[in-house]
Scaffold this active site. Structure first.
Site: not given
Length: 254
Positions: A161, A146, A165
């Site tokens: 998160y 991401s 990533k």
């Protein structure tokens, strides 16, 4: 046509995780249209995606497995080898996100995100990489990262998160260097904000805050990621490994 040549995947077997909807579903259908037999691995099954591919003249089937559980992944990979003979492509797509600031989130939530997004991708990549090496397959592994692995998203807070990533990006580079001698290419794909069923659950005030920060002033479409996926999966990317391909509408360039 390019899909019959350098971008073509005829005769290849592609495994896609988390393809019940959204980006994974678009990727699975696109890989099938490029000629690959598609195998979907998910916790709850992906009958809708399989039906879409078959109705369109492609070949696909799904297997149930939790990517965070190594025995289940190993069993699924063994079943694919038994049914399809080999694995040429892995699109490692399963993932979750929890929008929660650090002091409000629990360690259990942190572990859940890291376990699925990073450890789950590692387990899948290792299992598929092993069978590629054992069978002499010069394959392609595409790990879903991401833009959040490169920048810190605002105004929402999602440290777990972002860290997961960033880890995927560096894991992909590490595996690329480790397996290049086997002819296995490992890359990561880093989307920006994409309009998917998952994004529909995001509060409207967050979406309104994102838009002014996007040079294109809109979220991307899952279909706009497909050319990048097909490139990384195909012989067109024969000299591309250890790369993080960012497709974010210019978000990270400002």
């Amino acid at each position: 046509m390019y899909l019959d040549g350098i971008f073509g995947l005829k005769g290849k077997t592609a495994v896609v995780t988390g393809a019940g909807r959204g980006i994974g579903q678009v990727a699975a259908c696109g890989l099938a249209k490029a000629g690959a037999e598609v195998v979907i691995i998910s916790r709850s099954g992906a009958e809708e995606t399989v039906d879409m591919i078959i109705r369109d003249g492609g070949k696909a089937y799904d297997l149930k497995a939790d990517v965070t559980k190594e025995p289940e992944v190993d069993a699924a990979v063994a079943e694919i080898i038994k049914s399809s003979g080999k694995i040429d492509i892995l699109f490692n797509n399963a993932g979750i996100c929890i929008h929660k600031d650090t002091l409000s989130s629990s360690i259990e939530e942190w572990r859940s995100v890291i376990d699925i997004n990073l450890t789950g991708e590692y387990i899948m990549a290792r299992a598929v990489g092993r069978t590629m090496i054992e069978n002499g397959i010069k394959g392609s592994i595409i790990n879903m990262a991401s833009m959040s692995g490169t920048i810190v998203n605002i105004p929402q807070w999602q440290a777990s998160y972002n860290v997961s990533k960033a880890g995927v990006i560096h894991m992909s580079k590490s595996l690329a260097a480790e397996w290049v001698g086997y002819g296995i290419r490992v890359n990561s794909l880093s989307p920006g904000y994409i309009a998917t069923p998952m994004s529909e659950d995001v509060p409207k005030d967050l979406k309104n805050a994102w838009e002014p920060l996007m040079p294109m002033h809109r979220m991307g479409k899952p279909e706009e990621l497909l050319p990048a996926i097909l490139y990384l999966a195909s012989p067109a990317a024969g000299y591309t490994t250890g790369t993080d391909l960012i497709v974010d509408g210019g978000y990270t360039c400002i």
